[in-house]
Design an enzyme around this catalytic site. Structure first.
Site, short mmCIF file in Angstrom:
data_model
loop_
_atom_site.label_atom_id
_atom_site.label_comp_id
_atom_site.label_asym_id
_atom_site.label_seq_id
_atom_site.Cartn_x
_atom_site.Cartn_y
_atom_site.Cartn_z
N PHE A 150 -35.89 8.81 9.69
CA PHE A 150 -37.17 9.51 9.54
C PHE A 150 -38.24 8.65 8.87
O PHE A 150 -39.42 8.92 8.99
CB PHE A 150 -36.98 10.80 8.73
CG PHE A 150 -36.93 10.58 7.23
CD1 PHE A 150 -38.10 10.44 6.49
CD2 PHE A 150 -35.72 10.46 6.55
CE1 PHE A 150 -38.06 10.20 5.11
CE2 PHE A 150 -35.67 10.22 5.20
CZ PHE A 150 -36.85 10.09 4.48
N LYS A 174 -32.96 7.83 20.44
CA LYS A 174 -32.81 9.14 19.79
C LYS A 174 -33.49 9.03 18.42
O LYS A 174 -32.91 8.56 17.46
CB LYS A 174 -31.32 9.47 19.65
CG LYS A 174 -30.97 10.94 19.58
CD LYS A 174 -31.57 11.70 18.44
CE LYS A 174 -30.94 11.43 17.10
NZ LYS A 174 -31.70 12.04 15.97
N GLU A 177 -35.00 13.74 14.10
CA GLU A 177 -35.47 15.07 14.48
C GLU A 177 -36.53 15.59 13.50
O GLU A 177 -37.18 16.59 13.76
CB GLU A 177 -34.28 16.06 14.56
CG GLU A 177 -33.52 16.31 13.28
CD GLU A 177 -32.45 15.26 12.97
OE1 GLU A 177 -32.65 14.07 13.31
OE2 GLU A 177 -31.43 15.63 12.37
N CYS A 282 -36.32 1.61 2.88
CA CYS A 282 -35.02 0.99 2.61
C CYS A 282 -35.19 -0.31 1.83
O CYS A 282 -34.23 -0.84 1.29
CB CYS A 282 -34.26 0.74 3.89
SG CYS A 282 -35.06 -0.49 4.89
N GLU A 384 -28.19 5.52 -3.86
CA GLU A 384 -29.54 5.39 -3.30
C GLU A 384 -30.23 6.75 -3.48
O GLU A 384 -29.77 7.76 -2.94
CB GLU A 384 -29.48 5.04 -1.80
CG GLU A 384 -30.85 4.93 -1.19
CD GLU A 384 -30.84 4.70 0.33
OE1 GLU A 384 -30.10 5.37 1.04
OE2 GLU A 384 -31.59 3.81 0.78
P1 NAD Z 1 -29.83 9.60 8.41
O1 NAD Z 1 -28.63 8.74 8.35
O2 NAD Z 1 -29.73 10.99 7.88
O3 NAD Z 1 -30.32 9.76 9.94
C1 NAD Z 1 -30.58 8.66 10.75
C2 NAD Z 1 -30.41 9.06 12.21
O4 NAD Z 1 -29.06 9.45 12.43
C3 NAD Z 1 -31.27 10.24 12.65
O5 NAD Z 1 -31.73 10.02 13.95
C4 NAD Z 1 -30.30 11.41 12.59
O6 NAD Z 1 -30.62 12.42 13.52
C5 NAD Z 1 -28.99 10.77 12.93
N1 NAD Z 1 -27.86 11.41 12.24
C6 NAD Z 1 -27.86 12.03 11.03
N2 NAD Z 1 -26.61 12.43 10.71
C7 NAD Z 1 -25.81 12.06 11.73
C8 NAD Z 1 -24.42 12.18 11.96
N3 NAD Z 1 -23.61 12.77 11.10
N4 NAD Z 1 -23.92 11.67 13.11
C9 NAD Z 1 -24.72 11.07 13.99
N5 NAD Z 1 -26.05 10.93 13.81
C10 NAD Z 1 -26.59 11.41 12.70
O7 NAD Z 1 -31.01 8.80 7.71
P2 NAD Z 1 -32.48 9.29 7.37
O8 NAD Z 1 -32.42 10.27 6.25
O9 NAD Z 1 -33.20 9.68 8.60
O10 NAD Z 1 -33.13 7.93 6.87
C11 NAD Z 1 -33.05 7.46 5.54
C12 NAD Z 1 -31.94 6.45 5.38
O11 NAD Z 1 -32.14 5.38 6.29
C13 NAD Z 1 -31.92 5.82 4.00
O12 NAD Z 1 -30.59 5.71 3.57
C14 NAD Z 1 -32.53 4.44 4.22
O13 NAD Z 1 -32.13 3.47 3.29
C15 NAD Z 1 -32.03 4.14 5.58
N6 NAD Z 1 -32.84 3.13 6.23
C16 NAD Z 1 -32.31 1.88 6.36
C17 NAD Z 1 -33.04 0.87 6.93
C18 NAD Z 1 -32.47 -0.51 7.08
O14 NAD Z 1 -33.04 -1.28 7.82
N7 NAD Z 1 -31.37 -0.84 6.43
C19 NAD Z 1 -34.34 1.13 7.40
C20 NAD Z 1 -34.86 2.41 7.27
C21 NAD Z 1 -34.08 3.41 6.69
#
Ligand code: NAD
Length: 499
Positions: A150, A174, A177, A282, A384
């Site tokens: 997100f 994908k 959401e 991140c 985090e």
């Molecule tokens: P998230 O892991 O909750 O979701 C990421 C994606 O995965 C979304 O599209 C979501 O719909 C999907 N998703 C969520 N739960 C899932 C599951 N159980 N199985 C399959 N798909 C699933 O992450 P978020 O809250 O959207 O984003 C924040 C996180 O992303 C933070 O931890 C941040 O550090 C990390 N992030 C990392 C980087 C990097 O380059 N390392 C960059 C941006 C964000």
């Protein structure tokens, strides 16, 4: 009536089918600002079928022709920048100037993709044996998929699909959401730029859609960016299904401040790096490691002064420094982290929980929070938080600071503030982190260097975007070729061929 975001399949918007519909919330007001359909298995299949159908012709399209589309797409991104940034701010909460920065970094990746024919040239060796030439060529994988978080709804998709399709693959994205609209707009702009139907498809959805993508036999590779637990689960599931996978996860980025650093510059840098985008990056600095008590005390005083002047409010007001957190559950999680810091004995210097934004009392606003005297065993140090919470740890010397960073489970980004070149060289060499800054608080690599953390910040070998993306989105084929002369027949050779 609130419109419902559907999907983008085969070059057109697909209206919602019969899937579950969820709300998109404006985090500055807690009001519903849209709705989005969670793709059913059939809808995901439609996207995969569209990408599969588009693949042969796209694979055969000369890279320079693909690049022409990418150039037009870049121009359209610039022309539609205000519209994209308004969507980013509305659904994510980030301030418009920050959204502009996000989009600009995304456009950089499109620019890099425009030059990709240069990187697809392969490797050639003439005369590796008598009359024999050899080369490696980079062939596309087929249909590949990307799953994005997100916090950068435009930039992270642009890390993935422009490179992937420039390599000749077709793509299913994908997005998160929580804020799907900018990814949909980008897909429509790509079509307007001339991208053939099916080369890029967007399915909106949740875990069910992601699982469907991973389990599908057609999809060859998965790029994921999100939290570490999900990244790890996706990496192991994708591997189990025989797919190539890169899964970028969470972070806890430390900044070391040495006694010789220019403290005013450091504090300015820390404010932006810790509290910009409400700490939901991140690469955000979430731990400041002060070398020596004098530095820690001065830093604390200066940070408190600047935190008092920070302007927090809705992202639509460009004069604000920081907007709200993404959602009500995340707002609660971050407040619980602050409570745990207090319970475990850290000194709460600035408490963001007391903030109220006039006219936006229901929004998920949390003020900048600062803890001092934080110990490595505390939850606020280990986890985090992904919010505007900066924790200070005091250490006696640089070696202890590096030891601390190296012991942490994450290894995404880090920074050293110093005027001492020798200390900087030691730090760069010894620190177990993928992206390192020296007096640069957010060392996010430019688009022609790849992005990726170490340890539990990345599962897989290849980093995102840049040169690594060519490696990730292609497979190498090694060709050895000879055109024997008709009057030079060789007999059978039973020893292993050598030159
Ligand atoms: P998230 O892991 O909750 O979701 C990421 C994606 O995965 C979304 O599209 C979501 O719909 C999907 N998703 C969520 N739960 C899932 C599951 N159980 N199985 C399959 N798909 C699933 O992450 P978020 O809250 O959207 O984003 C924040 C996180 O992303 C933070 O931890 C941040 O550090 C990390 N992030 C990392 C980087 C990097 O380059 N390392 C960059 C941006 C964000």
């Amino acid at each position: 009536m609130t419109s419902v975001v559907g999907h983008y399949i085969h070059g057109a918007t697909l209206a919602p089918q019969s899937g579950k519909i969820i709300d998109i919330i404006n985090p500055a007001t807690a009001q519903v600002c849209g709705k989005v359909e969670m793709a059913s298995s059939q809808t995901v299949q439609q996207a995969i079928d569209s990408a599969t159908k588009a693949y042969p012709a796209w694979r055969a399209t000369p890279p320079a022709k693909r690049a022409q589309i990418m150039f037009r797409f870049k121009m359209l991104l610039e022309q539609h920048s205000d519209e994209i940034c308004r969507l980013l701010s509305l659904e994510h909460g980030k301030v418009l100037h920050d959204a502009k920065g996000e989009l600009q970094r995304g456009i950089e990746n499109v620019e890099f993709a425009c030059g990709m024919p240069q990187l697809l040239k392969g490797e050639h060796s003439k005369d590796v044996g008598p009359g024999i030439d050899a080369w490696c060529e980079f062939q596309p994988l087929g249909v590949v998929a990307g799953i994005t978080p997100f916090n950068f709804p435009a930039m992270v998709p642009l890390w993935m699909w422009p490179s992937a399709i420039m390599c000749g693959n077709t793509f299913v994205l994908k997005p998160s959401e929580k804020n799907p609209s900018s990814a949909m707009l980008l897909a429509a702009l790509a079509s307007e730029a001339g991208l053939p139907p099916g080369v890029l498809n967007v399915v909106n959805g949740d875990k069910a859609a992601v699982d469907r993508l991973i389990e599908d036999q057609t999809i060859q590779a998965i790029s994921f960016v999100g939290s570490t637990p999900v990244a790890e689960a996706i990496y192991s599931k994708a591997s189990q299904y025989g797919k190539r996978c890169q899964a970028l996860g969470g972070a806890k980025n430390h900044a070391i401040v040495m006694p010789d650093a220019d403290l005013d510059n450091v504090v300015n840098a820390l404010m932006g790096a810790a509290y910009g985008s409400c700490g939901e990056r991140c690469m955000a600095i979430s731990v400041v490691v002060a070398v020596g008590d004098d530095i820690a005390n001065s830093l604390k005083d200066k940070l408190v002064g600047q935190i008092g002047a920070l302007k927090v409010g809705p992202g639509s007001d460009n004069s604000n420094d920081m907007g709200p957190l993404i959602s009500e559950p995340h707002f609660t999680t971050v407040k619980n982290f602050i409570a745990s810091g207090v319970e475990q004995g850290a000194e709460l210097v600035c408490d963001g929980r007391t903030l109220s934004v006039e006219g936006h009392e229901n929004g998920y606003f949390l003020g900048a929070t600062l803890f001092d005297h934080v110990q490595p065993h505390m939850e606020i140090y280990q986890k985090e938080i992904f919010g505007p919470v900066l924790v200070m740890v005091r250490v006696p010397d640089m070696a202890k600071a590096v030891e601390l960073i190296n012991a942490h489970e994450y290894g995404n980004g880090t920074c050293l503030f110093t005027r001492d070149g020798e200390a900087a060289r030691f730090f760069i060499d010894q620190v177990q982190v993928g992206m390192v800054g020296v007096n640069v608080p957010l060392p996010v690599p430019v688009s022609y260097h790849s992005f990726g953390g170490w340890k539990r910040s990345l599962f897989g070998d290849l980093h995102a975007y840049g040169p690594d993306s060519v490696r990730f989105y292609t497979r190498r084929k090694a060709v050895t070729q000879r055109w024997p002369s008709a009057n030079l027949r060789e007999g059978s050779q039973f020893s292993f061929p050598s030159n």
